[in-house]
Scaffold this motif. Sequence first.
Motif, PDB file in Angstrom:
ATOM      1  N   ALA A 209       0.833  -1.199   0.000  1.00 18.54           N
ATOM      2  CA  ALA A 209       0.000   0.000   0.000  1.00 18.54           C
ATOM      3  C   ALA A 209       0.866   1.247   0.000  1.00 18.54           C
ATOM      4  N   SER A 210       2.008   1.195   0.696  1.00 19.85           N
ATOM      5  CA  SER A 210       2.776   2.426   0.848  1.00 19.85           C
ATOM      6  C   SER A 210       3.833   2.605  -0.236  1.00 19.85           C
ATOM      7  N   VAL A 211       4.422   1.512  -0.719  1.00 21.66           N
ATOM      8  CA  VAL A 211       5.522   1.647  -1.665  1.00 21.66           C
ATOM      9  C   VAL A 211       5.124   1.248  -3.087  1.00 21.66           C
ATOM     10  N   LEU A 212       4.505   0.064  -3.179  1.00 20.37           N
ATOM     11  CA  LEU A 212       4.239  -0.499  -4.487  1.00 20.37           C
ATOM     12  C   LEU A 212       3.093   0.214  -5.192  1.00 20.37           C
ATOM     13  N   PHE A 213       2.019   0.446  -4.454  1.00 17.39           N
ATOM     14  CA  PHE A 213       0.800   0.989  -5.046  1.00 17.39           C
ATOM     15  C   PHE A 213       1.018   2.317  -5.779  1.00 17.39           C
ATOM     16  N   PRO A 214       1.752   3.267  -5.165  1.00 16.87           N
ATOM     17  CA  PRO A 214       1.934   4.561  -5.835  1.00 16.87           C
ATOM     18  C   PRO A 214       2.620   4.436  -7.194  1.00 16.87           C
ATOM     19  N   ILE A 215       3.446   3.404  -7.400  1.00 14.31           N
ATOM     20  CA  ILE A 215       4.142   3.220  -8.676  1.00 14.31           C
ATOM     21  C   ILE A 215       3.151   3.065  -9.813  1.00 14.31           C
ATOM     22  N   PHE A 216       2.015   2.422  -9.513  1.00 16.65           N
ATOM     23  CA  PHE A 216       1.042   2.159 -10.562  1.00 16.65           C
ATOM     24  C   PHE A 216       0.150   3.355 -10.869  1.00 16.65           C
ATOM     25  N   LEU A 217       0.220   4.374 -10.017  1.00 15.10           N
ATOM     26  CA  LEU A 217      -0.632   5.539 -10.256  1.00 15.10           C
ATOM     27  C   LEU A 217       0.005   6.429 -11.321  1.00 15.10           C
ATOM     28  N   PRO A 218      -0.833   7.104 -12.126  1.00 13.55           N
ATOM     29  CA  PRO A 218      -0.277   8.039 -13.114  1.00 13.55           C
ATOM     30  C   PRO A 218       0.496   9.163 -12.416  1.00 13.55           C
ATOM     31  N   ASP A 219       1.417   9.792 -13.180  1.00 11.62           N
ATOM     32  CA  ASP A 219       2.239  10.864 -12.595  1.00 11.62           C
ATOM     33  C   ASP A 219       1.373  11.986 -12.045  1.00 11.62           C
ATOM     34  N   GLY A 220       1.838  12.572 -10.967  1.00 12.46           N
ATOM     35  CA  GLY A 220       1.147  13.721 -10.406  1.00 12.46           C
ATOM     36  C   GLY A 220      -0.132  13.361  -9.673  1.00 12.46           C
ATOM     37  N   PHE A 221      -0.418  12.095  -9.601  1.00 14.03           N
ATOM     38  CA  PHE A 221      -1.644  11.667  -8.946  1.00 14.03           C
ATOM     39  C   PHE A 221      -1.260  10.933  -7.675  1.00 14.03           C
TER      40      PHE A 221
END
Lengths: 369, 244
Positions: A209-221
């Motif tokens: 949730a804290s490290v991996l998940f943000p990688i999959f989000l589009p930039d700036g989101f």
Amino acid sequence: MSELILRLHEKLPQWKSVTWAKKNLFNSIFNTILTISIGLLVLNILSSVVSWFFLDATFQGDAKLCRESGGACWAFIFEKSRYIIFGHYPTALVWRPALFIFGVISLFGASFKREFWGKRLFWSWILWLTFSILLLDGRLLGLTHVETTKWGGLPLTLLISFIGIGCSYPFGIILAVARQSNLIVLKTLSVLFIELIRGVPLISILFMASVLFPIFLPDGFTIDKLFRAQVAIILFSGAYMAEVIRGGLQAIPRGQVEAAKSIGLTNSQTLRLVVLPQALRIVIPPTVSTFIGMFKDTSLLVIIALFDLMFTTKSSLSDSEWLGFAREAYIFTAMIYFVCCFSMSRLSKKIEESMPSDGKKGKGVSYGF
Amino acid sequence: MASSVLEFKKVNKWFGDLHVLDDIELTIKKGEIVVICGPSGSGKSTLIRCINQLETHASGEIYVLGTEMTDDARVLQSVRSRVGMVFQNFNLFPHLTILENLTLGPTWVKGASSDEVKEMALGNLRRVQIEEQANKYPGQLSGGQQQRVAIARSLCMNPEILLFDEPTSALDPEMVKEVLDVMVDLAKEGITMLVVTHEMGFAREVADRVIFMDEGKIIEQSTPELFFTNPSSDRSKKFLEQIL
Ligand SMILES: Nc1ncnc2c1ncn2[C@@H]1O[C@H](COP(=O)(O)OP(=O)(O)OP(=O)(O)O)[C@@H](O)[C@H]1O
Ligand SMILES: [Mg+2]
């Protein structure tokens, strides 16, 4: 010596407890020696505990004084309690988390009173938790904005675990019911989810949730880290809740469903009015165990650098002026955890006792030992 | 035809290889009291449970109150709300008080107002002579009392047909009579009843017809007098010898 003990034997008054002691603790010379030496050991430990906690303890003063006295340094706790409890929340605004805690304690107290049980108490909890998020954040209420990265300590632990409990319970019910469903797709999805989550430790889900998940989000989101952790915790305990509730569902005899159907109730009415109320009651003890486990598991948030109670305790230790008082800090925090968990367990006992008892069930049956 | 409330046409059912219902043909008229008996495992429960589709039949047609029983949930609910059922193990809802057990159906199925429903529920409790227990829980009642509550619960739906599946066989002997008395009263009021039971006294007193089943078939149907004095098949003779 043995003669003396024997004579002592006879002189002892015949009180019930004394008779018991004579029969069980002093019934042979070997047992007498054992009893006395264990008694001395216990006394010894007890006295050193008492002197560390109270007699030699320092309640006021600085670190130097503490180190000289040799006992517990409660002065350290007084010094750091605000930080341990509230974390990095701005000092001037600490009334906000304090108000939140006060509300939670009041609602918890009210939950012990049977006459308050009902829809109003239920909605009060939901409203208070929702309002508290706004209060801690500040923006919507026109107060100074405090970012979630500054939230910490006990309020954070309480918020995450209570919202976690509140959401994972209905989520668990849905999962458990889906798992019993005749619809293969629904059933498979539920089984997959439950087994997947249960096969992975909470820590790795939190990391995802804290490290991996943000990688999959589009930039700036971005999605708030606290929110991600909250969702992770809900998913995790939801899977465990589902299995607990499934146990309850399976304990309901088929005759109950047949009786409900035979008076013309629909499937969903049968579930809602007949099966679930009974199933959820049966599993109150394991349900509360799951909740308590979840409350304590929030201490794992420390690993993804959210400033929960465990984090603030740990970081209070790194003050260079107050080095070396880890014992006191952890005892203090353990006590907070204990009070919270114990109250939950008491509340569940209260709820269980208020349930109508079915004469045939093994509740309150004595097994003779 | 208008007076038949229940009709089985060539109904078959299997549990795996076991042929539990074998070409059942049965017609029951309005107001009839029918007792079904037969050895254990002969399919009596299955037959009666097919009527409100707690068991589904494999082939043939079942008409209840003029409606064919299918797997359509709407049809099932509406027929079930008009056909009461009393079980061997009572199956009261243990988490609800006696009164709540009775009002659950009318409230949720018929959407009746709560005062009205409560009045009717109390009336039905009076009918089974158990009014004073209204606020207790099922676990606090004796078996006989629980079964009378179960009967009252069915009555609260104003059923046109009442089904009983061995209503007294889970009871201690001294409680059997109190339940049978209630059933006799109901029978005399003219409600259609289908009763699986081995209480031959009950059959003699109120039944219009006795049906004897064995191995999934209806072996014999006749009036109680004829059935008890002059059974037409060997199997029913043997069965009667065993239970009388
Ligand atoms: N759900 C089921 N699955 C498989 N077999 C079943 C099931 N229900 C009943 N049976 C079998 O079908 C047969 C008929 O059962 P049924 O309950 O209708 O008999 P019964 O005449 O009511 O007997 P009893 O007097 O013992 O109640 C029995 O052999 C029983 O074992
Ligand atoms: Mg049967």
